[in-house]
Design an enzyme around this catalytic site. Structure first.
Site, short mmCIF file in Angstrom:
data_model
loop_
_atom_site.label_atom_id
_atom_site.label_comp_id
_atom_site.label_asym_id
_atom_site.label_seq_id
_atom_site.Cartn_x
_atom_site.Cartn_y
_atom_site.Cartn_z
N SER A 177 0.73 -1.11 -0.06
CA SER A 177 -0.11 0.02 -0.08
C SER A 177 0.85 1.33 -0.02
O SER A 177 1.83 1.42 0.73
CB SER A 177 -0.84 -0.08 1.32
OG SER A 177 -1.49 1.27 1.66
N GLU A 214 0.04 3.56 1.85
CA GLU A 214 0.14 4.21 3.13
C GLU A 214 1.53 3.74 3.79
O GLU A 214 1.93 4.47 4.90
CB GLU A 214 -0.79 3.28 3.99
CG GLU A 214 -2.28 3.81 4.01
CD GLU A 214 -2.42 5.32 4.64
OE1 GLU A 214 -2.14 5.16 5.90
OE2 GLU A 214 -2.67 6.25 4.19
N TYR A 260 -1.66 0.29 10.50
CA TYR A 260 -1.91 -0.36 9.40
C TYR A 260 -0.78 -0.17 8.51
O TYR A 260 -0.23 -1.19 7.97
CB TYR A 260 -3.31 0.30 8.72
CG TYR A 260 -3.39 -0.33 7.18
CD1 TYR A 260 -3.90 -1.42 7.12
CD2 TYR A 260 -3.04 0.59 6.28
CE1 TYR A 260 -4.22 -1.70 5.77
CE2 TYR A 260 -3.09 0.61 4.85
CZ TYR A 260 -3.71 -0.96 4.63
OH TYR A 260 -3.74 -1.10 3.17
P1 NAP Z 1 -11.32 -4.67 1.65
O1 NAP Z 1 -12.59 -4.29 0.67
O2 NAP Z 1 -11.27 -4.10 3.21
O3 NAP Z 1 -11.23 -6.15 1.80
C1 NAP Z 1 -10.35 -7.03 2.63
C2 NAP Z 1 -10.76 -8.42 2.46
O4 NAP Z 1 -9.68 -9.07 3.60
C3 NAP Z 1 -12.10 -8.90 2.83
O5 NAP Z 1 -12.46 -9.92 2.03
C4 NAP Z 1 -12.06 -9.18 4.27
O6 NAP Z 1 -13.00 -10.18 4.45
C5 NAP Z 1 -10.69 -10.03 4.34
N1 NAP Z 1 -10.31 -10.45 5.56
C6 NAP Z 1 -10.08 -9.36 6.67
N2 NAP Z 1 -9.38 -10.26 7.54
C7 NAP Z 1 -9.25 -11.47 7.28
C8 NAP Z 1 -8.61 -12.51 7.73
N3 NAP Z 1 -8.27 -12.67 9.04
N4 NAP Z 1 -8.57 -13.86 7.00
C9 NAP Z 1 -9.09 -13.87 5.76
N5 NAP Z 1 -9.59 -12.74 5.21
C10 NAP Z 1 -9.76 -11.73 6.05
O7 NAP Z 1 -10.03 -4.03 0.97
P2 NAP Z 1 -9.86 -3.90 -0.70
O8 NAP Z 1 -10.03 -2.52 -0.83
O9 NAP Z 1 -10.40 -4.97 -1.35
O10 NAP Z 1 -8.19 -4.13 -0.60
C11 NAP Z 1 -7.67 -5.25 -0.83
C12 NAP Z 1 -6.30 -5.37 -0.29
O11 NAP Z 1 -5.36 -4.33 -0.87
C13 NAP Z 1 -6.11 -5.12 1.35
O12 NAP Z 1 -5.13 -5.97 1.72
C14 NAP Z 1 -5.88 -3.79 1.34
O13 NAP Z 1 -4.96 -3.54 2.41
C15 NAP Z 1 -4.71 -3.48 0.25
N6 NAP Z 1 -4.90 -2.09 -0.56
C16 NAP Z 1 -5.93 -1.46 -0.68
C17 NAP Z 1 -6.04 -0.33 -1.50
C18 NAP Z 1 -7.28 0.50 -1.77
O14 NAP Z 1 -7.12 1.59 -2.12
N7 NAP Z 1 -8.42 -0.19 -1.84
C19 NAP Z 1 -4.82 0.43 -1.54
C20 NAP Z 1 -3.58 -0.29 -1.02
C21 NAP Z 1 -3.65 -1.67 -0.81
P3 NAP Z 1 -14.34 -9.76 5.48
O15 NAP Z 1 -15.50 -9.25 4.07
O16 NAP Z 1 -15.03 -11.04 5.97
O17 NAP Z 1 -14.20 -8.40 6.13
N1 GDD Z 2 -12.62 7.26 5.88
C1 GDD Z 2 -12.77 8.59 6.03
N2 GDD Z 2 -13.94 9.19 6.79
N3 GDD Z 2 -11.62 9.33 5.59
C2 GDD Z 2 -11.71 10.80 5.92
C3 GDD Z 2 -12.94 11.40 6.36
C4 GDD Z 2 -13.79 10.42 6.81
O1 GDD Z 2 -15.03 11.17 7.12
N4 GDD Z 2 -12.80 12.71 6.28
C5 GDD Z 2 -11.75 12.88 5.81
N5 GDD Z 2 -10.99 11.75 5.43
C6 GDD Z 2 -9.62 11.45 4.94
C7 GDD Z 2 -8.92 10.59 5.80
O2 GDD Z 2 -8.23 11.53 6.86
C8 GDD Z 2 -7.73 10.42 4.74
O3 GDD Z 2 -6.79 11.55 4.63
C9 GDD Z 2 -8.56 10.46 3.52
O4 GDD Z 2 -9.74 10.92 3.68
C10 GDD Z 2 -8.62 8.89 2.99
O5 GDD Z 2 -9.12 8.22 3.75
P1 GDD Z 2 -9.65 6.90 3.55
O6 GDD Z 2 -10.73 6.66 2.28
O7 GDD Z 2 -10.12 6.09 4.64
O8 GDD Z 2 -8.44 5.81 2.81
P2 GDD Z 2 -7.04 5.79 3.23
O9 GDD Z 2 -6.11 6.35 2.58
O10 GDD Z 2 -6.73 6.09 4.71
O11 GDD Z 2 -6.57 4.31 3.01
C11 GDD Z 2 -7.10 3.59 2.10
O12 GDD Z 2 -6.26 3.70 0.99
C12 GDD Z 2 -4.91 2.76 1.22
C13 GDD Z 2 -3.75 3.38 0.20
O13 GDD Z 2 -3.09 4.43 0.26
C14 GDD Z 2 -7.54 2.10 2.28
O14 GDD Z 2 -7.93 1.45 1.26
C15 GDD Z 2 -6.09 1.47 2.59
O15 GDD Z 2 -6.38 -0.01 3.10
C16 GDD Z 2 -5.04 1.60 1.67
O16 GDD Z 2 -4.09 0.81 1.75
#
Ligand code: NAP
Ligand code: GDD
Length: 320
Positions: free
Chosen positions: A123, A125, A147
């Site tokens: 990520s 992050e 995280y």
């Molecule tokens: P998501 O919607 O939160 O999905 C996470 C998945 O992990 C869900 O299927 C969840 O199952 C499963 N999970 C959680 N704990 C588990 C455990 N102990 N054993 C097995 N499965 C488990 O996340 P996403 O947005 O699809 O992201 C996919 C991956 O990419 C994650 O690793 C996330 O950290 C990473 N990532 C995401 C982003 C982004 O912007 N979306 C960016 C960078 C990296 P449940 O449905 O049961 O909760």
């Molecule tokens: N969730 C949330 N809710 N975020 C808010 C809000 C609110 O009400 N208001 C402002 N934000 C700001 C957060 O402080 C953050 O700076 C930004 O919006 C994005 O927040 P999220 O959408 O929760 O995502 P994230 O950037 O913290 O994390 C996501 O992206 C990562 C990749 O950079 C997640 O998908 C992580 O799993 C992923 O790795």
């Protein structure tokens, strides 16, 4: 027929990746943890075509058994505790799943078949309090949440198994990617869904935290293609995947509200409750390595993404 295992099948990316791999002719095995209510909302349209099996990143034996039974050629580790604010409330659980879970899966692969190709969902992050702008593969990490710290561990253990055991382990350092299937607690989906509810007269305010945070937001459907491409290369590597653009939360609001002819300033309320103990202020990628080496391209622009998400929530909410 090649077999791929996807952990995190019930999540946003799991559903898009399963669709992509099915189109490419794979047998898809999705791993889901047991819950007391069925959690198949994002994959219900795929259930006739994929096999969903129980498994948990916290349970070593379940991972070994899966690999023994299904003999995959590729494993995509998308499972994680992925919501940043929760990682301050449950830091040990986040470390156990998001960090140590990667080691458990790598160990299972090493014992069952070290030739399996492995994708780790790393990520942006990890860059946290950024030490370079834009961020690329060799930008040092400075995570700002439990995280982010856990993801740094997951990244390095993936690199370590490549170097220690010559395994085909890849790390995709993905910047934020969104879609109509994004979880409702993430800011983009929270905005899209609340804009839809305001437009339909179901609520009259949107409470948010930091509006100035900047993110590099792309469309999830484009990002799962990059995951697959990484496993089709001759050698395993790390790749940054993002758009190369950054936009603030405020800008996301402005476009989302304007799309339904509203002014965000009349509805957005800032609320301390949504501020984080430590913020990631700015993320912006340099995805040039992926563009050149993987020939990976985007199909959805930032404005198209915002509008797609608002339209999808409008349609869904208007049927309620
Ligand atoms: P998501 O919607 O939160 O999905 C996470 C998945 O992990 C869900 O299927 C969840 O199952 C499963 N999970 C959680 N704990 C588990 C455990 N102990 N054993 C097995 N499965 C488990 O996340 P996403 O947005 O699809 O992201 C996919 C991956 O990419 C994650 O690793 C996330 O950290 C990473 N990532 C995401 C982003 C982004 O912007 N979306 C960016 C960078 C990296 P449940 O449905 O049961 O909760
Ligand atoms: N969730 C949330 N809710 N975020 C808010 C809000 C609110 O009400 N208001 C402002 N934000 C700001 C957060 O402080 C953050 O700076 C930004 O919006 C994005 O927040 P999220 O959408 O929760 O995502 P994230 O950037 O913290 O994390 C996501 O992206 C990562 C990749 O950079 C997640 O998908 C992580 O799993 C992923 O790795």
């Amino acid at each position: 027929m090649s077999t791929a295992i996807i952990t995190g099948i019930t999540g946003q990316d799991g559903s898009y990746l399963a669709e992509l791999l099915l189109k490419k002719g794979y047998q898809v095995i999705g791993v889901a943890r047991r819950s007391s209510t069925v959690n198949n909302e994002r994959i219900k349209h795929l259930l006739d075509d994929i096999t969903v099996v129980q498994g948990d990143l916290q349970d070593q034996g379940s991972l070994l058994a899966l690999l023994e039974e299904y003999k995959p050629t590729e494993v995509y580790n998308l499972a994680a505790q992925s919501f940043v604010p929760t990682s301050w409330n449950q830091p040990a659980l986040t470390g156990d799943v998001t960090a140590l879970g990667v080691t458990r899966l790598l160990e299972a692969i090493r014992f069952v078949n070290p030739k399996i190709r492995f994708y780790q969902a790393s990520s942006s992050e990890m860059f946290g309090k950024v030490l370079e702008v834009p961020q690329k593969e060799d930008t040092p990490f400075y995570p700002r949440s439990p995280y982010g710290v856990a993801k740094v561990y997951g990244h390095w253990i993936t690199v370590n198994y490549r170097e220690s055991f010559n395994m085909f382990t890849t790390s995709g350092i993905l910047f934020n990617h969104e879609s109509p299937r994004r979880g409702l607690e993430f800011v983009t989906r929270k905005i899209a869904d609340t804009v839809a509810r305001i437009k339909l007269g179901k609520t009259n305010e949107l409470r948010l935290g930091n509006l100035e945070a900047q993110r590099d937001w792309g469309f999830a459907g484009d990002y799962v293609r990059a995951m697959w491409l990484m496993l089709q290369q001759d050698h395993p590597d790390n790749y940054v995947i993002g758009t190369g653009e950054t936009h603030s939360v405020r800008e996301f609001c402005e476009i989302a509200f304007a799309h339904v002819d509203l002014d965000y300033k009349e509805f957005v309320v800032q609320d301390e409750k949504f501020y984080r103990p430590a913020e990631v202020d700015l993320l912006i990628s340099d995805p040039s390595k992926a563009r050149t080496a993987l020939k990976w391209e985007l199909t959805v622009s930032f404005k198209e993404l915002v509008r797609m998400m608002v339209d999808a929530d409008l349609e869904r909410r208007s049927k309620e």
